[in-house]
Motif scaffolding. Structure first.
Motif, PDB file in Angstrom:
ATOM      1  N   LEU A 454       0.843  -1.191   0.000  1.00 50.34           N
ATOM      2  CA  LEU A 454       0.000   0.000   0.000  1.00 50.34           C
ATOM      3  C   LEU A 454       0.884   1.250   0.000  1.00 50.34           C
ATOM      4  CD1 LEU A 454      -2.756  -0.954   2.589  1.00 50.34           C
ATOM      5  CD2 LEU A 454      -3.174  -0.340   0.215  1.00 50.34           C
ATOM      6  N   HIS A 459      -3.141   5.468   1.811  1.00 50.44           N
ATOM      7  CA  HIS A 459      -4.088   4.401   2.160  1.00 50.44           C
ATOM      8  C   HIS A 459      -5.007   4.840   3.302  1.00 50.44           C
ATOM      9  CE1 HIS A 459      -2.054   3.236   5.916  1.00 50.44           C
ATOM     10  NE2 HIS A 459      -0.911   3.400   5.263  1.00 50.44           N
ATOM     11  N   HIS A 462     -10.180   0.343   6.024  1.00 53.52           N
ATOM     12  CA  HIS A 462     -11.221  -0.339   5.252  1.00 53.52           C
ATOM     13  C   HIS A 462     -12.200  -1.021   6.204  1.00 53.52           C
ATOM     14  CE1 HIS A 462     -13.284  -2.839   2.379  1.00 53.52           C
ATOM     15  NE2 HIS A 462     -12.862  -3.942   2.979  1.00 53.52           N
ATOM     16  N   GLU A 468     -16.975 -10.310   3.748  1.00 50.93           N
ATOM     17  CA  GLU A 468     -15.531 -10.268   4.012  1.00 50.93           C
ATOM     18  C   GLU A 468     -15.220 -10.716   5.433  1.00 50.93           C
ATOM     19  OE1 GLU A 468     -14.699  -6.538   0.919  1.00 50.93           O
ATOM     20  OE2 GLU A 468     -14.929  -6.193   3.068  1.00 50.93           O
ATOM     21  N   HIS A 486      -6.534  -1.906   5.822  1.00 51.21           N
ATOM     22  CA  HIS A 486      -6.509  -0.661   5.064  1.00 51.21           C
ATOM     23  C   HIS A 486      -6.725  -0.966   3.581  1.00 51.21           C
ATOM     24  CE1 HIS A 486      -4.732   0.729   8.795  1.00 51.21           C
ATOM     25  NE2 HIS A 486      -4.923   1.969   8.406  1.00 51.21           N
ATOM     26  N   GLN A 487      -7.140   0.056   2.837  1.00 56.64           N
ATOM     27  CA  GLN A 487      -7.368  -0.128   1.414  1.00 56.64           C
ATOM     28  C   GLN A 487      -6.639   0.933   0.607  1.00 56.64           C
ATOM     29  OE1 GLN A 487     -11.719   0.504   1.676  1.00 56.64           O
ATOM     30  NE2 GLN A 487     -11.465   2.039   0.064  1.00 56.64           N
ATOM     31  N   SER A 554      -3.272  -4.837   1.243  1.00 56.23           N
ATOM     32  CA  SER A 554      -4.724  -4.634   1.337  1.00 56.23           C
ATOM     33  C   SER A 554      -5.494  -5.947   1.246  1.00 56.23           C
ATOM     34  CB  SER A 554      -5.182  -3.721   0.192  1.00 56.23           C
ATOM     35  OG  SER A 554      -4.993  -4.383  -1.058  1.00 56.23           O
ATOM     36  N   LEU A 555      -6.777  -5.866   1.518  1.00 57.38           N
ATOM     37  CA  LEU A 555      -7.648  -7.027   1.387  1.00 57.38           C
ATOM     38  C   LEU A 555      -7.683  -7.503  -0.061  1.00 57.38           C
ATOM     39  CD1 LEU A 555      -9.709  -8.985   2.647  1.00 57.38           C
ATOM     40  CD2 LEU A 555     -11.488  -7.315   2.126  1.00 57.38           C
ATOM     41  N   ASP A 556      -7.653  -6.567  -1.021  1.00 64.04           N
ATOM     42  CA  ASP A 556      -7.636  -6.950  -2.438  1.00 64.04           C
ATOM     43  C   ASP A 556      -6.475  -7.885  -2.738  1.00 64.04           C
ATOM     44  OD1 ASP A 556      -9.866  -5.693  -3.363  1.00 64.04           O
ATOM     45  OD2 ASP A 556      -8.855  -3.828  -3.859  1.00 64.04           O
ATOM     46  N   THR A 573     -15.471  -7.639  -3.914  1.00 57.06           N
ATOM     47  CA  THR A 573     -14.145  -7.215  -3.469  1.00 57.06           C
ATOM     48  C   THR A 573     -14.133  -5.716  -3.239  1.00 57.06           C
ATOM     49  OG1 THR A 573     -13.410  -6.906  -5.750  1.00 57.06           O
ATOM     50  CG2 THR A 573     -12.992  -9.044  -4.764  1.00 57.06           C
ATOM     51  N   VAL A 574     -13.065  -5.251  -2.640  1.00 59.15           N
ATOM     52  CA  VAL A 574     -12.940  -3.830  -2.336  1.00 59.15           C
ATOM     53  C   VAL A 574     -12.898  -3.031  -3.620  1.00 59.15           C
ATOM     54  CG1 VAL A 574     -11.567  -2.117  -1.147  1.00 59.15           C
ATOM     55  CG2 VAL A 574     -11.624  -4.453  -0.284  1.00 59.15           C
TER      56      VAL A 574
END
Length: 575
Positions: A454, A459, A462, A468, A486-487, A554-556, A573-574
Motif C-alpha cells: 500500500l 491508504h 477499510h 468479508e 486498510h485499502q 490490502s484485502l484486495d 471485493t474492495v
C-alpha cells in the motif's frame, strides 16, 4: 513574502535556540570541507530536523511550508519547469493561481534560483518551502519520458518516411549517438528505470505501437501512433543483443548490458514474430542494487530462522516454489550469497543466468546444442561441488538427478511451479520421482508470492462487509479477532494506483520424521493431513493477512493470493 530579504540562517537558528553556538561553529567548519549549503550541512550533521528548518524559514519569509505528500500537484504546470532547472535549483512548479505559479523550493533563501526560475517560467512566481527528499522523489517520478518518447517517435517516423532513408544505416550506426532511434531507446530505458519497471514490452499493432512497462507486477501502457518505427527499434535492440537482424520469422533470445543514469542494467531480450511485426520483451535486472540478503527480503522470523538452518546443512534438497515472477530466483540467490565462502564450491545450472555471482560457477543452459539440465548436472557432480543450484526442475530426469545428488552428500537448491508447499510433493511424484528418494532427500519446501505494498501516503482504513468478515474468520480460524485493514486510495506519489513497491509472502514446509515416514510408506493422505496440521495459520494466505494487519498490503491483495491458491473468496471485493 520577501524572498529578497537576506537571511543569516545560522544566526537565526541560534537566536531561536534550535542549535547552539558550538553546533553552528562545527557546521561552518564542515561546510568549508563539503561546500554544501549551511542548512543542508546542519541537517546532515543531525543538529536540526529538515522540517524544523523549513518551518522557521517559512515564518521568517512569510511563505507557506507545504508537505508534498499531502499537497496535490498540477502535472501540466509541473512540466513547465524543465527537469534540468528543477534539479539544479531544487525546485518544482506546483500549481497556478491568480496568474502566479506556486514553486516549491528546498532552499527558499536562494535568491539567484528565485530569479532564474522566474525567467524560465516567464511568469510571476510565489514560493513555498518544501522538503528536499520529497522534492527529489517527485523529480524522479514525475519527469517521466513519455512526452520525449512521443516526440522522438515522431522524429524517427519522419525520417522513415523519406524515400531515400536507409534503415540499415540507422540500426547499425554506432557513431551517430544523435540518431532518433538511439535517443528513443535511451528515453524508453530511462523512463523504465525511473519507474522501477521490471519489464519493457514493445508490441506492434495494425495502427499503433504499444510500449508497456510492468511496474509492481502490473502492466502500464503508452501508445505511439508511429507504427513504422517498430522495425528500427527491433533491429537496434537485436544488434545490441548480438542477434541476427535479418531473421524475422523465428523467435530469438539474447542479452546485453547498459548504463542508465549511472546504474548498471542487465537486459534479457526475447523476440517473437507476430502478425504485425516482431514483439520484443525485455527483462531489466538492476545490478547496481546488489543482491538482497535474507534479512532484507521480509521473510518472517518463524520462517527465516529454520530456513537459515536448512541452507547450512551439508546435504538435502530445498525447493522454492511459486509462479513466474514470484521472486524465487531472488530468494535462491540470497541463499547462495549467505553460504558463499572460500570453503564451499557452488555450481549452478540456470536458464537464464540472471545475476553473475562472485566465486560461484554458473552454467547457462543451451538446449539447442545439447547443454540441458541433466547434461550439466551429470558433469557438475564430477566437479566436486558442495552445493548445486538447479534453475528449475522441468522433467523426470532432472528431478531424479537432483534427488540422488541430495541423497549422496550434496546440498541442492531448485525451483518448481506449484501453487503451495504441500502440493509440491504430489507434483514431484506425478513427475515420476520415487517416494523413497523424496523421503530420503527432501528437507523443506518454501512457497512464495509477491503482493503489492500500500502507498504509505494515501491508504485509508477499510470497513469489512459481512461477506468479508465471514471469509476472513474462516481463513484465520479466529472469528473473534478480525483485523483492522486498510485499502488503496491513489495519490501523486503512487501515480493513483494506491500501491508502491512489492513485498514477499511466504510459507515453509519442513520435512519432519512423521512426514518422512508417511512419504516413505506412500501414504499421501496421511502426508497431506500432517503437512496441513504443521502449516495451520502459517499458509501463504494467512501470512498475507498478517501483512495486511500491519497496514502493508490490502484485502484486495489477500483475495488475489487466495484466488491463486484456489481458496474460496468473497463474492464482492474492495472497490
Amino acid at each position: 513574502m520577501n524572498i529578497k530579504k537576506r537571511l543569516r540562517i545560522g544566526d537565526l537558528l541560534v537566536e531561536n535556540k534550535l542549535i547552539s553556538e558550538s553546533q553552528l561553529t562545527a557546521a561552518l567548519e564542515e561546510q568549508k570541507k563539503t561546500r554544501r549549503k549551511l542548512g543542508r550541512t546542519l541537517i546532515d550533521l543531525g543538529y536540526i530536523e529538515e522540517s524544523q528548518l523549513l518551518r522557521l524559514l517559512s515564518q521568517q519569509l512569510k511563505i507557506p511550508y507545504l508537505d508534498l505528500r499531502q499537497h496535490p500537484i498540477d502535472l501540466e504546470i509541473f512540466h513547465l519547469l524543465p527537469e534540468i532547472y528543477a534539479r539544479r535549483f531544487r525546485a518544482i512548479a506546483l500549481s497556478k493561481e491568480n496568474e502566479h505559479i506556486l514553486v516549491g523550493m528546498a532552499d527558499p533563501t536562494d535568491i539567484y534560483a528565485y530569479d532564474e526560475i522566474q525567467k524560465v517560467l516567464k511568469t510571476p512566481i510565489n514560493i513555498a518551502a518544501i522538503s528536499e527528499s520529497d522534492l527529489l522523489k517527485h523529480i524522479d517520478a514525475d519527469y517521466r519520458k513519455t512526452d520525449q518518447i512521443d516526440s522522438l517517435a515522431e522524429v524517427l517516423d519522419d525520417e522513415l518516411a523519406e524515400s531515400d532513408f536507409d534503415l540499415q544505416s540507422i540500426t547499425q550506426s554506432t557513431s551517430t549517438a544523435d540518431a532518433p532511434v538511439v535517443k528513443l531507446l535511451q528515453a524508453i530505458f530511462e523512463d523504465a528505470v525511473a519507474t522501477q519497471a521490471s519489464d519493457i514490452h514493445i508490441e506492434p499493432d495494425a495502427t499503433v505501437l504499444r510500449i508497456r512497462q510492468r511496474i509492481d507486477g502490473i502492466l502500464q501502457e503508452q501508445i505511439v501512433d508511429e507504427t513504422r518505427i517498430a522495425p528500427a527499434l527491433t533491429s537496434r535492440l537485436k544488434l545490441m543483443a548480438g542477434l541476427n537482424i535479418s531473421e524475422k520469422r523465428l523467435p530469438q533470445d539474447g542479452r546485453f548490458n547498459i548504463k542508465v543514469k549511472g546504474r548498471n542494467i542487465d537486459v534479457r531480450l526475447s523476440t517473437m514474430p507476430m502478425v504485425h511485426g516482431e514483439s520484443v520483451v525485455m527483462r531489466l535486472l538492476d545490478h547496481s542494487k546488489g543482491l538482497l540478503d535474507f534479512s532484507k527480503l521480509g521473510i518472517p522470523d518463524d520462517i527465516l530462522l529454520p530456513l537459515r538452518q536448512l541452507i547450512k546443512k551439508p546435504h538435502g534438497l530445498v525447493l522454492v516454489t511459486g509462479p513466474t515472477g514470484s521472486g524465487k530466483t531472488t530468494t535462491l540467490y540470497a541463499a547462495l550469497s549467505e553460504i558463499n565462502s572460500a570453503e564451499t564450491k557452488i555450481i549452478t545450472a540456470e536458464d537464464p543466468v540472471e545475476y553473475l555471482l562472485p566465486r560461484i560457477n554458473q552454467v547457462q543452459i543451451h538446449e539447442k546444442i545439447g547443454l540441458t539440465f541433466p547434461t550439466v548436472l551429470r558433469t557438475a557432480l564430477r566437479q566436486d561441488p558442495d552445493v548445486i543450484l538447479i534453475g528449475e526442475m522441468r522433467d523426470q530426469e532432472t528431478v531424479e538427478i537432483g534427488l540422488r545428488a541430495a541423497m549422496t552428500g550434496h546440498l541442492v537448491f531448485s525451483t518448481l511451479h506449484t501453487n503451495d508447499a504441500i502440493s509440491t510433493v504430489s507434483r514431484l511424484l506425478d513427475m515420476g520421482a520415487e517416494s523413497f528418494l523424496l523421503a530420503s532427500s527432501l528437507r523443506a519446501v518454501m512457497a512464495q508470492r509477491l503482493v503489492r505494498r500500500l502507498c504509505p501516503e494515501c491508504h485509508k482504513p477499510h470497513t469489512l462487509d459481512e461477506q468479508e468478515q465471514h471469509w476472513l474468520s474462516q481463513l484465520l480460524d479466529s472469528p473473534e479477532q478480525l483485523p483492522d485493514l486498510h485499502q488503496a486510495v491513489g495519490c501523486q506519489q503512487c501515480k493513483n494506483t494506491g500501491y508502491k513497491g512489492r513485498v514477499g509472502v511466504y510459507e515453509l514446509l519442513v520435512m519432519t520424521a512423521e512426514l518422512t515416514d508417511a512419504l516413505q510408506q506412500g501414504n499421501n493422505t496421511s502426508f497431506i493431513a500432517l503437512a496441513t496440521q504443521q502449516q495451520r495459520n502459517k499458509t501463504l494466505a494467512s501470512n498475507a493477512v498478517e501483512l495486511a494487519k500491519q497496514g502493508i498490503t490490502s484485502l484486495d491483495e489477500i483475495i488475489r493470493i487466495a484466488s491463486d491458491l484456489d481458496v474460496n473468496v468473497p463474492a464482492t471485493t474492495v472497490e
